[in-house]
Design a protein around this motif. Sequence first.
Motif, PDB file in Angstrom:
ATOM      1  N   TYR A  38     -42.909  45.369  38.792  1.00 37.32           N
ATOM      2  CA  TYR A  38     -43.866  44.518  39.499  1.00 37.32           C
ATOM      3  C   TYR A  38     -43.782  44.714  41.007  1.00 37.32           C
ATOM      4  O   TYR A  38     -44.798  44.706  41.697  1.00 37.32           O
TER       5      TYR A  38
ATOM      6  N   ASP B  27     -43.033  47.463  42.531  1.00 37.52           N
ATOM      7  CA  ASP B  27     -43.723  48.723  42.804  1.00 37.52           C
ATOM      8  C   ASP B  27     -45.243  48.579  42.696  1.00 37.52           C
ATOM      9  O   ASP B  27     -45.987  49.204  43.458  1.00 37.52           O
ATOM     10  N   GLN B  28     -45.706  47.769  41.762  1.00 39.69           N
ATOM     11  CA  GLN B  28     -47.144  47.640  41.501  1.00 39.69           C
ATOM     12  C   GLN B  28     -47.845  46.691  42.464  1.00 39.69           C
ATOM     13  O   GLN B  28     -48.917  47.006  42.957  1.00 39.69           O
TER      14      GLN B  28
ATOM     15  N   THR C  27     -53.368  46.697  38.303  1.00 42.70           N
ATOM     16  CA  THR C  27     -53.617  48.008  37.714  1.00 42.70           C
ATOM     17  C   THR C  27     -53.675  47.943  36.186  1.00 42.70           C
ATOM     18  O   THR C  27     -53.186  46.993  35.571  1.00 42.70           O
TER      19      THR C  27
ATOM     20  N   SER D 203     -51.917  49.741  34.358  1.00 44.05           N
ATOM     21  CA  SER D 203     -50.509  49.786  33.928  1.00 44.05           C
ATOM     22  C   SER D 203     -49.950  48.375  33.774  1.00 44.05           C
ATOM     23  O   SER D 203     -49.222  48.088  32.816  1.00 44.05           O
ATOM     24  N   LEU D 204     -50.285  47.493  34.689  1.00 40.45           N
ATOM     25  CA  LEU D 204     -49.842  46.100  34.586  1.00 40.45           C
ATOM     26  C   LEU D 204     -50.440  45.436  33.348  1.00 40.45           C
ATOM     27  O   LEU D 204     -49.759  44.691  32.645  1.00 40.45           O
TER      28      LEU D 204
END
Length: 127
Positions: free
Chosen positions: A31, A33-34, A100, A102-103
Amino acid sequence: MGMAIKAFLGFLVSFLVVDIVFIALYAQQFYSDQVGELLRKEPKLAFAFVFYLVYTGVAVKLVILESSRASKAAQNGALLGLVGYGTYTFTNYAMLDGWTISLVLVDVIWGMSVTALCCFMGYKTSR
């Protein structure tokens, strides 16, 4: 001790342990990083605690106590996890520029997995 209380404690204890390990080993860095700029320096733990209690109560009432088998509790727990965590992450993806795909995937997979596991544990504890 009644079945509902055993189910509540079985779900809650397993949920806290598994979720804290997941956050410490993986999610915190992921998290950061995102969406690092959106994260608080100090989390508001009281609100997290309210989530754990409410989510546990819903899982017990709608899934664990209504299931006739541990495998059914796990299946319905996965569905609850999809709805609960999906609502959060799909809304964020729709509304926040920094959210994102990815999240979305991590949140949905994690929500389904942890809820299925903890519904299974709550079922087993209560029987």
